[in-house]
Design a protein around this motif. Sequence first.
Motif, PDB file in Angstrom:
ATOM      1  N   SER A  57       0.817  -1.217   0.000  1.00 32.80           N
ATOM      2  CA  SER A  57       0.000   0.000   0.000  1.00 32.80           C
ATOM      3  C   SER A  57       0.854   1.272   0.000  1.00 32.80           C
ATOM      4  CB  SER A  57      -0.933   0.007   1.221  1.00 32.80           C
ATOM      5  OG  SER A  57      -0.178  -0.070   2.418  1.00 32.80           O
ATOM      6  N   VAL A  58       2.007   1.195   0.618  1.00 34.65           N
ATOM      7  CA  VAL A  58       2.947   2.337   0.620  1.00 34.65           C
ATOM      8  C   VAL A  58       4.267   1.810   0.074  1.00 34.65           C
ATOM      9  CG1 VAL A  58       4.057   4.133   1.976  1.00 34.65           C
ATOM     10  CG2 VAL A  58       1.792   3.305   2.644  1.00 34.65           C
ATOM     11  N   THR A  59       4.432   1.929  -1.220  1.00 35.40           N
ATOM     12  CA  THR A  59       5.609   1.377  -1.891  1.00 35.40           C
ATOM     13  C   THR A  59       6.832   2.271  -1.690  1.00 35.40           C
ATOM     14  OG1 THR A  59       5.134   2.544  -3.953  1.00 35.40           O
ATOM     15  CG2 THR A  59       4.105   0.381  -3.642  1.00 35.40           C
ATOM     16  N   GLN A  60       7.974   1.746  -2.141  1.00 35.80           N
ATOM     17  CA  GLN A  60       9.207   2.528  -2.035  1.00 35.80           C
ATOM     18  C   GLN A  60       9.123   3.790  -2.888  1.00 35.80           C
ATOM     19  OE1 GLN A  60      11.943   1.843   0.023  1.00 35.80           O
ATOM     20  NE2 GLN A  60      12.332   3.953  -0.569  1.00 35.80           N
ATOM     21  N   THR A  61       8.441   3.691  -4.014  1.00 36.70           N
ATOM     22  CA  THR A  61       8.261   4.876  -4.866  1.00 36.70           C
ATOM     23  C   THR A  61       7.473   5.946  -4.124  1.00 36.70           C
ATOM     24  OG1 THR A  61       8.304   3.513  -6.861  1.00 36.70           O
ATOM     25  CG2 THR A  61       7.340   5.717  -7.050  1.00 36.70           C
ATOM     26  N   THR A  62       6.454   5.529  -3.404  1.00 41.46           N
ATOM     27  CA  THR A  62       5.662   6.481  -2.611  1.00 41.46           C
ATOM     28  C   THR A  62       6.517   7.099  -1.517  1.00 41.46           C
ATOM     29  OG1 THR A  62       3.654   5.203  -3.026  1.00 41.46           O
ATOM     30  CG2 THR A  62       3.614   6.748  -1.178  1.00 41.46           C
ATOM     31  N   LEU A  63       7.313   6.282  -0.868  1.00 40.09           N
ATOM     32  CA  LEU A  63       8.187   6.786   0.197  1.00 40.09           C
ATOM     33  C   LEU A  63       9.213   7.778  -0.358  1.00 40.09           C
ATOM     34  CD1 LEU A  63       8.814   3.480   2.194  1.00 40.09           C
ATOM     35  CD2 LEU A  63       7.378   5.416   2.886  1.00 40.09           C
ATOM     36  N   ASP A  64       9.732   7.491  -1.541  1.00 37.85           N
ATOM     37  CA  ASP A  64      10.668   8.424  -2.176  1.00 37.85           C
ATOM     38  C   ASP A  64       9.991   9.757  -2.448  1.00 37.85           C
ATOM     39  OD1 ASP A  64      12.619   6.498  -2.101  1.00 37.85           O
ATOM     40  OD2 ASP A  64      12.316   5.849  -4.190  1.00 37.85           O
ATOM     41  N   GLY A  65       8.731   9.712  -2.835  1.00 40.55           N
ATOM     42  CA  GLY A  65       7.974  10.949  -3.050  1.00 40.55           C
ATOM     43  C   GLY A  65       7.806  11.720  -1.756  1.00 40.55           C
ATOM     44  N   TYR A  66       7.565  10.997  -0.648  1.00 36.89           N
ATOM     45  CA  TYR A  66       7.480  11.661   0.654  1.00 36.89           C
ATOM     46  C   TYR A  66       8.787  12.389   0.975  1.00 36.89           C
ATOM     47  CZ  TYR A  66       3.303   8.780   1.609  1.00 36.89           C
ATOM     48  OH  TYR A  66       2.071   8.198   1.568  1.00 36.89           O
ATOM     49  N   SER A  67       9.904  11.708   0.734  1.00 36.28           N
ATOM     50  CA  SER A  67      11.221  12.302   1.026  1.00 36.28           C
ATOM     51  C   SER A  67      11.440  13.576   0.225  1.00 36.28           C
ATOM     52  CB  SER A  67      12.332  11.293   0.718  1.00 36.28           C
ATOM     53  OG  SER A  67      12.278  10.188   1.584  1.00 36.28           O
ATOM     54  N   THR A  68      11.071  13.523  -1.053  1.00 34.42           N
ATOM     55  CA  THR A  68      11.231  14.705  -1.907  1.00 34.42           C
ATOM     56  C   THR A  68      10.354  15.850  -1.422  1.00 34.42           C
ATOM     57  OG1 THR A  68      11.728  13.298  -3.820  1.00 34.42           O
ATOM     58  CG2 THR A  68      11.033  15.563  -4.264  1.00 34.42           C
ATOM     59  N   SER A  69       9.148  15.544  -1.038  1.00 39.50           N
ATOM     60  CA  SER A  69       8.213  16.567  -0.570  1.00 39.50           C
ATOM     61  C   SER A  69       8.734  17.245   0.695  1.00 39.50           C
ATOM     62  CB  SER A  69       6.843  15.939  -0.301  1.00 39.50           C
ATOM     63  OG  SER A  69       5.933  16.912   0.185  1.00 39.50           O
ATOM     64  N   ILE A  70       9.193  16.439   1.657  1.00 38.46           N
ATOM     65  CA  ILE A  70       9.707  16.994   2.912  1.00 38.46           C
ATOM     66  C   ILE A  70      10.978  17.796   2.659  1.00 38.46           C
ATOM     67  CG2 ILE A  70      10.673  16.406   5.166  1.00 38.46           C
ATOM     68  CD1 ILE A  70       8.824  14.011   5.239  1.00 38.46           C
ATOM     69  N   SER A  71      11.827  17.317   1.751  1.00 38.27           N
ATOM     70  CA  SER A  71      13.067  18.032   1.427  1.00 38.27           C
ATOM     71  C   SER A  71      12.765  19.414   0.869  1.00 38.27           C
ATOM     72  CB  SER A  71      13.887  17.218   0.418  1.00 38.27           C
ATOM     73  OG  SER A  71      15.053  17.915   0.046  1.00 38.27           O
ATOM     74  N   THR A  72      11.740  19.512   0.043  1.00 36.56           N
ATOM     75  CA  THR A  72      11.339  20.826  -0.489  1.00 36.56           C
ATOM     76  C   THR A  72      10.891  21.752   0.638  1.00 36.56           C
ATOM     77  OG1 THR A  72      10.644  19.811  -2.578  1.00 36.56           O
ATOM     78  CG2 THR A  72       9.767  22.003  -2.061  1.00 36.56           C
ATOM     79  N   GLY A  73      10.111  21.197   1.570  1.00 40.33           N
ATOM     80  CA  GLY A  73       9.668  22.002   2.704  1.00 40.33           C
ATOM     81  C   GLY A  73      10.834  22.486   3.547  1.00 40.33           C
ATOM     82  N   ARG A  74      11.818  21.615   3.772  1.00 39.33           N
ATOM     83  CA  ARG A  74      12.993  22.004   4.569  1.00 39.33           C
ATOM     84  C   ARG A  74      13.764  23.122   3.873  1.00 39.33           C
ATOM     85  NH1 ARG A  74      15.950  16.402   5.370  1.00 39.33           N
ATOM     86  NH2 ARG A  74      17.441  17.630   6.591  1.00 39.33           N
ATOM     87  N   THR A  75      13.918  23.002   2.560  1.00 41.41           N
ATOM     88  CA  THR A  75      14.632  24.042   1.804  1.00 41.41           C
ATOM     89  C   THR A  75      13.922  25.386   1.924  1.00 41.41           C
ATOM     90  OG1 THR A  75      15.477  22.413   0.216  1.00 41.41           O
ATOM     91  CG2 THR A  75      15.448  24.723  -0.479  1.00 41.41           C
TER      92      THR A  75
END
Length: 372
Positions: free
Chosen positions: A268-286
Amino acid sequence: YMNGGAKLVSIIVVTILILGGGGWYFYSQQNQSIEYDFIVAKRGNLLQEVSVTGQVNPVEMVDLGFSTSGIIESVSVEVGDLVEKDSILMRLDDDELQADLSQGLAAVSSAVAQLEKFDAQVTKEKATLADLEKGTRPEEINVQEVKVANAIIALKVAQTDLVNIIEDAYTKSDDALRVRLDVIFSNPGAISPVVSFLTTNTNLENNVETTRSDADSIMVAWRNELDVLTIDGDLEIAATKAKSNLIFIRTLLDSGSQLVNGAIPTSSVTQTTLDGYSTSISTGRTNVNTAFTNVLTEESGLSTAAATLSVEENQLTLLQAGTTEDLVNAQKAVVAQAEANISIQVGTINEKRALVSKTRTLIEKKILRAPI
């Protein structure tokens, strides 16, 4: 008698043969030519080899060792290598000392920059003293009034810029929370948010969920403060509060990123989805880091504008008051203090340079060099 005669004859015959053979050999040797061996004499090395057994002792032996303890970082040579004097043989870990050196060099640069400012201040104060000693002319007052008016305008601009930057910091923080971070929750916006994926770090998971809930209260309070904030308000407090809120949000984003990195992929939460989460949070941190830097920059700009206005107003006051002995003496005191600041700063620079030199010495002790 006959036997004795035969023996005599045999002796005579043998004697004749021996004498004849010796004469023939002598004659033949006299007729042979004599051969000689020739060699050219020249200078060269005489090599004499001696084969012996035993222990070879060096001409000079040196015991090597570090004068300080530490972890070996690298070995630059191997047994039997030929090295030159001062070649690096071994090095201990010096990361902390290198960090201290960088910090020390930065401190020296900062102190030198401050000294340059003090030099400029002395020049300015001496010019002011010279003007006071000459007396004030009406046109000088007019020029100074223009400077004060321009300084007031610059201050208003700096105040407006800071208010706008604080507002922008709120916007970036709100986006980082509600758009960038909330993708990891199954019920974003709820009073008790729940992470939507599996993780092995339950303590971190609980911390992120609790902190995300607290963030809503912080954002509401921040929004209420900004709704009444104007350029005439206490912008120093507003900037301090904004920086505090940004740090809170950035810490939450860091924890969220760490949580996602340790997540367990599922159907239900694949690695591709998790990678998208990481990218989203990284944008917020920047975005949050950018907001923090912007607040610092505008806060410094406001401080500079306020200081400039104060200087220009004081100068106008001096000009309007006219030259008096008290004003001249007061300005002389200002010049003396400015010059004293230079002397103090020179001492500070020397102290910081001494620390840098000491750190370099400590770093050198982490290096083992060939002594010969």
